[in-house]
Structure formats: structure tokens, C-alpha cells
Enzyme design. Structure first.
Site, PDB file in Angstrom:
ATOM      1  N   ARG A 153      -7.503   0.245  -1.830  1.00  0.00           N
ATOM      2  CA  ARG A 153      -6.711   1.234  -1.897  1.00  0.00           C
ATOM      3  C   ARG A 153      -5.590   1.098  -3.325  1.00  0.00           C
ATOM      4  NH1 ARG A 153      -2.694   2.581   1.927  1.00  0.00           N
ATOM      5  NH2 ARG A 153      -1.515   2.157   0.344  1.00  0.00           N
ATOM      6  N   GLU A 169       0.006  -0.633  -7.316  1.00  0.00           N
ATOM      7  CA  GLU A 169      -0.552  -1.808  -6.877  1.00  0.00           C
ATOM      8  C   GLU A 169      -1.837  -1.429  -6.443  1.00  0.00           C
ATOM      9  OE1 GLU A 169       0.394  -3.710  -3.145  1.00  0.00           O
ATOM     10  OE2 GLU A 169       0.653  -1.463  -2.097  1.00  0.00           O
ATOM     11  N   ASN A 171      -4.316  -2.473  -3.384  1.00  0.00           N
ATOM     12  CA  ASN A 171      -4.491  -3.354  -1.975  1.00  0.00           C
ATOM     13  C   ASN A 171      -5.712  -3.464  -1.467  1.00  0.00           C
ATOM     14  OD1 ASN A 171      -1.814  -2.781  -0.781  1.00  0.00           O
ATOM     15  ND2 ASN A 171      -2.165  -0.743  -1.225  1.00  0.00           N
ATOM     16  N   SER A 176      -4.198   0.908   4.311  1.00  0.00           N
ATOM     17  CA  SER A 176      -4.108   1.795   5.627  1.00  0.00           C
ATOM     18  C   SER A 176      -4.429   3.239   5.662  1.00  0.00           C
ATOM     19  CB  SER A 176      -2.834   1.558   6.276  1.00  0.00           C
ATOM     20  OG  SER A 176      -1.950   1.951   5.411  1.00  0.00           O
ATOM     21  N   LYS A 334       0.371  -9.403  -6.105  1.00  0.00           N
ATOM     22  CA  LYS A 334       1.298  -8.873  -7.107  1.00  0.00           C
ATOM     23  C   LYS A 334       1.298  -9.768  -8.389  1.00  0.00           C
ATOM     24  CE  LYS A 334       2.769  -6.007  -4.278  1.00  0.00           C
ATOM     25  NZ  LYS A 334       2.551  -5.688  -2.706  1.00  0.00           N
ATOM     26  N   LYS A 388       9.511  -7.842  -7.270  1.00  0.00           N
ATOM     27  CA  LYS A 388       8.549  -7.855  -6.276  1.00  0.00           C
ATOM     28  C   LYS A 388       8.159  -9.352  -5.763  1.00  0.00           C
ATOM     29  CE  LYS A 388       6.255  -3.508  -7.038  1.00  0.00           C
ATOM     30  NZ  LYS A 388       4.808  -2.717  -7.300  1.00  0.00           N
ATOM     31  N   GLU A 392       3.360  -7.854   1.346  1.00  0.00           N
ATOM     32  CA  GLU A 392       2.415  -6.335   1.379  1.00  0.00           C
ATOM     33  C   GLU A 392       3.195  -5.665   2.500  1.00  0.00           C
ATOM     34  OE1 GLU A 392       0.167  -5.225  -0.320  1.00  0.00           O
ATOM     35  OE2 GLU A 392      -0.056  -6.997  -1.580  1.00  0.00           O
ATOM     36  N   GLY A 393       3.061  -4.511   2.762  1.00  0.00           N
ATOM     37  CA  GLY A 393       3.494  -3.629   4.037  1.00  0.00           C
ATOM     38  C   GLY A 393       4.657  -3.074   3.807  1.00  0.00           C
ATOM     39  N   ARG A 475       1.058  10.149  -0.204  1.00  0.00           N
ATOM     40  CA  ARG A 475       2.244   9.849   0.490  1.00  0.00           C
ATOM     41  C   ARG A 475       3.529  10.178  -0.316  1.00  0.00           C
ATOM     42  NH1 ARG A 475       1.970   3.542   1.376  1.00  0.00           N
ATOM     43  NH2 ARG A 475       1.270   3.899  -0.670  1.00  0.00           N
TER      44      ARG A 475
HETATM   45  P1  ADP Z   1       3.580  -3.007  -0.838  1.00  0.00           P
HETATM   46  O1  ADP Z   1       2.284  -3.838  -0.920  1.00  0.00           O
HETATM   47  O2  ADP Z   1       4.780  -3.507   0.095  1.00  0.00           O
HETATM   48  O3  ADP Z   1       3.187  -1.456  -0.559  1.00  0.00           O
HETATM   49  P2  ADP Z   1       4.359  -1.495  -3.355  1.00  0.00           P
HETATM   50  O4  ADP Z   1       4.047  -2.437  -4.527  1.00  0.00           O
HETATM   51  O5  ADP Z   1       3.417  -0.712  -2.884  1.00  0.00           O
HETATM   52  O6  ADP Z   1       4.269  -2.991  -2.425  1.00  0.00           O
HETATM   53  O7  ADP Z   1       5.679  -1.414  -3.047  1.00  0.00           O
HETATM   54  C1  ADP Z   1       6.057  -0.547  -1.946  1.00  0.00           C
HETATM   55  C2  ADP Z   1       6.835   0.767  -2.531  1.00  0.00           C
HETATM   56  O8  ADP Z   1       7.779   0.685  -3.505  1.00  0.00           O
HETATM   57  C3  ADP Z   1       5.709   1.626  -3.354  1.00  0.00           C
HETATM   58  O9  ADP Z   1       5.190   2.406  -2.094  1.00  0.00           O
HETATM   59  C4  ADP Z   1       6.477   2.676  -3.986  1.00  0.00           C
HETATM   60  O10 ADP Z   1       7.212   3.549  -3.241  1.00  0.00           O
HETATM   61  C5  ADP Z   1       7.568   1.553  -4.571  1.00  0.00           C
HETATM   62  N1  ADP Z   1       7.508   0.971  -6.021  1.00  0.00           N
HETATM   63  C6  ADP Z   1       6.780  -0.133  -5.974  1.00  0.00           C
HETATM   64  N2  ADP Z   1       6.727  -0.410  -7.435  1.00  0.00           N
HETATM   65  C7  ADP Z   1       7.258   0.715  -7.809  1.00  0.00           C
HETATM   66  C8  ADP Z   1       7.732   0.993  -9.329  1.00  0.00           C
HETATM   67  N3  ADP Z   1       7.225   0.232 -10.361  1.00  0.00           N
HETATM   68  N4  ADP Z   1       8.210   2.097  -9.591  1.00  0.00           N
HETATM   69  C9  ADP Z   1       8.727   2.757  -8.767  1.00  0.00           C
HETATM   70  N5  ADP Z   1       8.733   2.657  -7.242  1.00  0.00           N
HETATM   71  C10 ADP Z   1       7.766   1.509  -7.075  1.00  0.00           C
HETATM   72 MG    MG Z   2       0.658  -3.333  -0.704  1.00  0.00          MG
HETATM   73 MG    MG Z   3       2.201  -0.413  -1.553  1.00  0.00          MG
END
Ligand code: ADP
Ligand code: MG
Ligand code: MG
Length: 499
Positions: A153, A169, A171, A176, A334, A388, A392-393, A475
Site C-alpha cells: 500500500r 511511504e 508499505n 492493513s 524508510k 522518521k 512501522e505501524g 484515512r
Molecule cells: P508508518 O509506517 O508508521 O505508518 P508513516 O511514514 O506513514 O509511518 O508516518 C505515519 C503518519 O505520519 C502518516 O500516516 C502521516 O499522517 C504522518 N506523516 C508521515 N510523513 C509525513 C510527512 N512527510 N508530512 C506530513 N505528515 C506525515
Molecule cells: Mg508504514
Molecule cells: Mg504509514
């Protein structure tokens, strides 16, 4: 109900304004009352729809809801109306799915690249080090995965500053909500079929979402490629899982459409009950496993002891199809996302120039922390960045003041500790007022949304059997919250209305 009519001074936007009867400032009290009545009716209809269609999760309030199916169910949190989303960006995101699928596959075959790109992270991040250790062992025995299955995803936000679709990102493990996500699109379609006229919204503008059946199809086809009629699909799960119904939707489709049986086991159970035969067959509970589908194993907390790591290694050594393999898993980190965004790296893995250009256009700014200039900028303007770790999660990223403090601390530590993180350009989606439903109550709040596009990829040696965009997940989260996890309680499930 705890729904409160919005205060007049609040900024109105997209979805709330669609609740037309109470939309315009200065509407007559009678009309406002009618608007509230329609809203209450919609909330109730939606909650009933969730209950009778399995758009449900385990209820935190019931201690058994994460372990015993059918006990303590509550509707999944959802937005009452779909989020508006421009057709052009929707099309762009869909087109990227098969390209990312192919990219993951190509990168996964370059073990040296993965090891090198993560070598500094490994020094300071124990979890990544353990994954790399398994990967290294597989490289050492020259393990080949002929049949490769990816259920991915790719998540995006619309950046309002640049008016562009940017990837958050990708996944590659435990993506999920294919099950519940497709249901939310159906829920919204049903609501608009009933209330769309009043609201001025057309249900046909919600794209069809077959994520659950498409993921089941990919698992079913992988099972067929494995070619053992008595083999099962092994779903690796966490000991407690309140999102089990999302998973059971896939289990159900697999059984009904492909006649394939799924068994659910935790990593600890796999270690206790599993073995690999001399011919490579993974056997659990006396049953051969065709496909291992991970809905656990992506977080350090999934490995509380050495037993869980032994289970992961055991499965990797077997001939079962792993979704994901250790290589696919690592491609989704990441750090690899950041490495792939460097100049000339995509060119190492893909041939088609147009595909490369499309991917690159979706990349936000990504930097490793050995870039002193960027670290300096981030300390000066922390709100323009996200820090970051390799996790994950949801709930792991660092923002604002914490980001600044963390960077200053990491710099002082000297050593390699900076290598555990990457920096990313912060994306700023436009906020809009949205009615959100949680636990039967409707609240209105300022929200931002993140669109996930599912991708399914299956190949056997040179034959690509599937390479598809496979539905989507919107979401939506309260804009004041940094993170967006639905299961973590930050966000609600949503769908989209094309504009
Ligand atoms: P995970 O693998 O834990 O889901 P993400 O990279 O998706 O990690 O980050 C989790 C959440 O943080 C995302 O769903 C988003 O809401 C927020 N986020 C992540 N990166 C960014 C970004 N570059 N700008 C704004 N919000 C972000
Ligand atoms: Mg993720
Ligand atoms: Mg995410």
C-alpha cells in the site's frame, strides 16, 4: 448524540458544507433542526450498515475483543461522507501502483544494495539489524524466491503548498485495511444513494473499491502457483488483534472464491509448532504451508523473545511463498525510500524513463542525516520536516519541538546515532471540516486525509502473473494530530468522492 452544530465562526469546507440544510450561516432555525435530524438519521443508518456488513473492529472496552472472534464488536471509526479528491490526482496515484510493485521486485533482487544502504542504520538500530541478519543468511545460502508475492500500500497526501500528490511511504509488510477499506466505499455509496440528492452528491463519483477481493485473489493465485492442493495459507498474526475482522475478510474470500484454507498463528506458535522438511516444505500443525502472509512481524514488539526471531528465520528458510519475503520487507523501510529518492538510483532498477519520471514526481524531499545542511535547516525550522526512525505501524515519527530537541541531542552524541533516522519534507494537506463517527457518536472536526493505493504483484520466475492497482484506502485524521493510525485511534476510515 454528542454531535455539536459547528460554531458559526469556524471555517466551513467540503464535507460539512454538504450537510446543506445546516450549511449556510444565518439559516432559519427550522432548517437547522431539519439538517440535524437528517444527520442523526444518517449516523444511525451508517452504524447499522456497519453492523450488518462486518465493517467492525474489536472494542477496546471488552478485554476479550482482541482474542475471541465474535465478541465485543464495535463499528470501525469512519467519516460520514467521502472526502473530495481531484480525479487527476486519483488517476496519477493509481498509475503509480504497478510501477512501485515492479520497483519493489527489482530492488529486492539486489541484496548488496539493500545491505549497503542499511549498513549504517544497522549499527544503531537493533531491529533493522535483526532483519538484515536474516537477509544476510539468505544471501549466504543463495536462497532464491522463484514465486514472489507483494501486497503493498503506497500512501499519499496532497500537498497544498505545491498542489502535488506526494508519497508518504510505501508499505510492503502487513498493509492493513484492504478488508474494511473496501467496505467503507460501499457504506458511502449506500449513504449517497439515500441522501445524495439532499446533499447534492453523486454516489457514482465514488470509485469502486475491490481491495479485499483483489488481495484474496493475489493470495489465491500465489497458492495455485505453489501447486500443493493440501497446503494452507498461514496468516501470521499478533497475539491480540482488534483489527481481526479486516483480516477475516481476506480469510473468507480466500475460502469462498478459491477453496483455500487459512490458519492463523502468532510468531511464538510458529516457533513452537512449525518445522521445515528437508525438501523445504514449511509444516505447521502437520499442514504444509503454501503462502505465509504477515499481519505481524513489522514491529520490535512483535519479537518479545528469541523464539519469534527463530520463527521468522524458519519461515524465511522454507520454500513457502512469503508475503513479504525478508527482501521485500527491507525494501519497504524508510531508509530505502530515502535511498531510492537520491539522483540516479531509480535508474539502476527500472528501464522505462517515463515510469521513472512518474515515480520521481511523487517523491517528497527525503534526506539522510549525514547531510549537515539539512539537519541545520531542520533545527531552524522543525515544522517543515518530519523525523522518521525505521519503524512501522504509526506513532513513531517526531515533529516540531521534539524534532529539534532530538536532532540537537543526536548531534551531541556524535557516533552513528543519526543513522537510525531519515528526514522528510513535511507535507501540508488542506484541512476541511468533516463529520466523524466513532462509537456511534458523530463529531465534527477539522481534518486532513491520506490516500493509500493498494498494489498486488505476483510472479513466478519470468512470468508476471499479477501487477495491479488493487483498490484504495482513504484515512482521515484530525488535523491537529501528527500521526494517522486508525488502529492507533488517531484516524477514521474514509473513501473518496472524485471531483
Ligand atoms: P508508518 O509506517 O508508521 O505508518 P508513516 O511514514 O506513514 O509511518 O508516518 C505515519 C503518519 O505520519 C502518516 O500516516 C502521516 O499522517 C504522518 N506523516 C508521515 N510523513 C509525513 C510527512 N512527510 N508530512 C506530513 N505528515 C506525515
Ligand atoms: Mg508504514
Ligand atoms: Mg504509514
Amino acid at each position: 448524540s454528542s454531535f455539536a452544530p459547528p460554531a458559526p465562526r469556524r471555517r466551513r469546507a467540503a464535507r460539512a458544507a454538504a450537510m446543506s440544510a445546516e450549511a449556510a450561516p444565518g439559516v432559519a432555525p427550522a432548517e437547522e433542526a431539519r439538517g440535524a435530524a437528517v444527520l442523526a438519521e444518517m449516523v444511525e443508518e451508517a452504524a447499522v450498515w456497519c453492523a450488518v456488513h462486518g465493517l467492525v473492529v474489536g472494542d477496546r472496552a471488552d478485554p476479550r475483543s482482541g482474542t475471541v472472534p465474535g465478541v465485543g464488536l464495535v463499528h470501525a471509526p469512519f467519516s460520514l461522507l467521502p472526502a473530495r479528491f481531484p480525479s487527476s490526482f486519483w488517476k496519477q496515484a493509481c498509475e503509480l501502483a504497478p510501477i512501485f510493485n515492479e520497483l519493489v521486485d527489482r530492488v529486492s533482487l539486489d541484496g548488496e544494495f539493500l545491505q549497503a544502504a542499511l549498513s549504517r542504520t544497522k549499527q544503531v538500530d537493533e531491529f533493522t539489524a535483526r532483519l538484515l541478519e536474516i537477509h544476510e543468511k539468505m544471501m549466504a545460502i543463495n536462497k532464491k524466491e522463484d514465486i514472489r508475492l507483494g501486497l503493498h500500500r503506497s500512501d499519499y497526501m496532497l500537498d497544498s503548498e505545491t498542489n502535488s500528490l506526494l508519497q508518504i511511504e510505501l508499505n510492503t509488510i502487513s498493509s492493513s485495511f484492504p478488508g474494511l477499506g473496501s467496505l467503507v466505499s460501499e457504506l458511502h455509496r449506500t449513504l449517497l444513494n439515500h441522501y445524495g440528492k439532499v446533499l447534492g452528491l453523486d454516489s457514482k463519483r465514488i470509485p469502486r473499491n475491490w481491495a479485499a477481493t483483489q488481495f484474496a485473489e493475489a493470495l489465491g493465485k500465489a497458492w495455485t502457483e505453489y501447486n500443493n492442493d493440501s497446503a494452507v495459507v498461514l496468516m501470521v498474526v499478533q497475539p491480540e488483534e482488534r483489527n481481526m475482522y479486516d483480516q477475516y475478510w481476506l480469510v473468507n474470500h480466500l475460502k469462498e472464491s478459491y477453496g483455500v484454507t487459512t490458519i492463523r498463528k502468532t510468531l511464538a506458535q510458529v516457533e513452537a509448532e512449525g518445522q521445515v522438511l528437508t525438501d523445504g516444505t514449511l509444516v505447521i500443525d502437520g499442514r504444509a504451508v503454501a503462502v505465509v502472509y504477515f499481519r505481524a512481524g513489522y514491529a520490535p514488539t512483535d519479537y518479545p523473545s528469541e523464539a519469534e526471531w527463530r520463527a521468522r528465520l524458519l519461515m524465511e528458510q522454507s520454500s513457502a511463498i512469503k508475503c513479504p519475503s525478508i527482501s521485500y520487507h527491507l525494501v519497504g523501510t524508510k531508509k530505502i525510500q530515502q535511498e531510492l529518492a537520491k539522483p540516479n538510483v531509480l535508474e539502476r532498477f527500472l528501464d522505462n524513463k517515463e515510469d521513472i519520471a512518474k515515480l520521481r514526481k511523487s517523491f517528497a524531499g527525503l534526506w539522510s542525516l549525514d547531510n549537515e545542511e539539512i539537519v541545520k535547516s531542520a533545527i531552524e525550522k522543525p515544522d517543515l520536516f518530519v523525523l522518521k526512525p525505521q519503524r512501522e505501524g504509526g506513532g513513531n515519527n517526531i515533529y516540531g519541538h521534539d524534532l529539534r530537541d532530538m536532532l540537537i541531542k543526536l548531534q551531541k552524541e556524535q557516533g552513528e546515532s543519526l543513522a537510525a533516522y531519515i528526514l522528510m519534507q513535511r507535507i501540508f494537506p488542506k484541512a476541511s471540516l468533516t463529520p466523524l463517527v466513532r462509537g456511534g457518536d458523530c463529531f465534527e472536526d477539522l481534518t486532513i486525509s491520506e490516500l493509500g493505493i493498494y498494489g498486488a504483484y505476483l510472479r513466478n520466475k519470468d512470468k508476471v502473473i499479477l501487477n495491479n492497482q488493487s483498490g484504495y484506502l482513504m484515512r482521515t485524521k484530525v488535523s491537529s494530530s501528527n500521526e494517522g493510525g486508525v488502529a492507533a485511534g488517531f484516524a477514521v476510515l474514509d473513501s473518496i468522492l472524485l471531483t
